[in-house]
Enzyme design. Structure first.
Site, mmCIF file in Angstrom:
data_model
loop_
_atom_site.group_PDB
_atom_site.id
_atom_site.type_symbol
_atom_site.label_atom_id
_atom_site.label_comp_id
_atom_site.label_asym_id
_atom_site.label_seq_id
_atom_site.Cartn_x
_atom_site.Cartn_y
_atom_site.Cartn_z
ATOM 1 N N HIS B 9 36.833 43.144 38.928
ATOM 2 C CA HIS B 9 38.169 42.757 38.478
ATOM 3 C C HIS B 9 38.712 41.576 39.272
ATOM 4 O O HIS B 9 39.304 40.659 38.700
ATOM 5 C CB HIS B 9 39.145 43.940 38.592
ATOM 6 C CG HIS B 9 40.496 43.603 38.042
ATOM 7 N ND1 HIS B 9 41.430 42.888 38.755
ATOM 8 C CD2 HIS B 9 41.037 43.845 36.840
ATOM 9 C CE1 HIS B 9 42.500 42.707 38.005
ATOM 10 N NE2 HIS B 9 42.294 43.283 36.835
ATOM 11 N N LEU B 72 35.029 51.262 36.648
ATOM 12 C CA LEU B 72 34.779 52.700 36.511
ATOM 13 C C LEU B 72 35.154 53.248 35.139
ATOM 14 O O LEU B 72 34.504 54.164 34.653
ATOM 15 C CB LEU B 72 35.537 53.472 37.598
ATOM 16 C CG LEU B 72 34.983 53.268 39.008
ATOM 17 C CD1 LEU B 72 35.848 53.984 40.032
ATOM 18 C CD2 LEU B 72 33.542 53.762 39.091
ATOM 19 N N GLY B 75 38.561 50.936 30.101
ATOM 20 C CA GLY B 75 39.878 50.424 29.734
ATOM 21 C C GLY B 75 39.754 49.090 29.013
ATOM 22 O O GLY B 75 38.665 48.648 28.645
ATOM 23 N N HIS B 77 39.951 46.071 30.017
ATOM 24 C CA HIS B 77 39.133 45.031 30.644
ATOM 25 C C HIS B 77 37.679 45.123 30.165
ATOM 26 O O HIS B 77 37.060 44.109 29.865
ATOM 27 C CB HIS B 77 39.164 45.170 32.169
ATOM 28 C CG HIS B 77 40.519 44.945 32.765
ATOM 29 N ND1 HIS B 77 41.408 44.025 32.262
ATOM 30 C CD2 HIS B 77 41.143 45.529 33.817
ATOM 31 C CE1 HIS B 77 42.515 44.041 32.982
ATOM 32 N NE2 HIS B 77 42.388 44.944 33.921
#
Lengths: 123, 123
Positions: B9, B72, B75, B77
């Site tokens: 990220h 993890l 979502g 992203h």
């Protein structure tokens, strides 16, 4: 009895939280795990909270609880937020041993896991 | 040549970004990895960006690039942001094969990794 508490950040997207619950279910089902009890808790946004997760473990008879932070980096959540919450919660449960495992991203095994994933993609 | 692009990220805390660079270095050093080139890129906040990481791989001679999202949960992203950026970047490099591996948290091996970490804590 020994309990494992899987601690994730928590998300407004229920699917992300459900993925953590499902991971905890996988841990529960695994014969090689050295814990009698497995629960999930979230640092923020989602429920149960970390104190609630600790209580859930104690209600099932845990005398020792190990939290595993399901976090990749050693940011503020791992370094301060989770330890602070655990310290407060530990005061409420002086007869229970509560410790925090190294966070997921700290594991020397992470590189090996990534290699297994990407080697299986290689063509 | 085949390149692996580790995509995290990105954080305002340089230490978190450095942990990702260090992980990529571990991948580079590992003899079992089936990739000639390994680079790191960040979705947001930190540099290099994903398009910059793709260019870095191509400059080293990559004809095939596999991105591994170091995330993890599934979502936004993972589901939208990274695929959208890769789709745009792929248009600029039509002769290079660019694909995205399943994100880290999607791996069936994750439960085993957590068990290894927590079993080593058990006493």
């Amino acid at each position: 009895m020994n309990a494992l508490l899987l601690v994730a950040h928590g998300s407004r997207h229920q699917q992300s939280n459900d993925e953590v619950f499902e991971l905890a279910n996988q841990l529960k089902r695994d014969d090689s795990i050295n814990y009698d009890i497995v629960h999930t808790a979230f640092l923020d946004v989602a429920k149960p909270s970390i104190p609630e997760g600790i209580v859930a473990c104690i209600k099932e008879g845990a005398s020792s609880i190990t939290l595993i932070p399901y976090f990749l980096n050693s940011g503020r959540h791992v370094v301060s937020d989770i330890p602070d919450i655990v310290k407060e919660a530990a005061k409420q449960h002086p007869d229970v041993s509560i410790k925090i495992a190294p966070h997921l991203g700290d594991s020397d095994l992470m590189a090996g896991l990534l290699i297994e994933i990407v080697n299986s993609m290689h063509c």
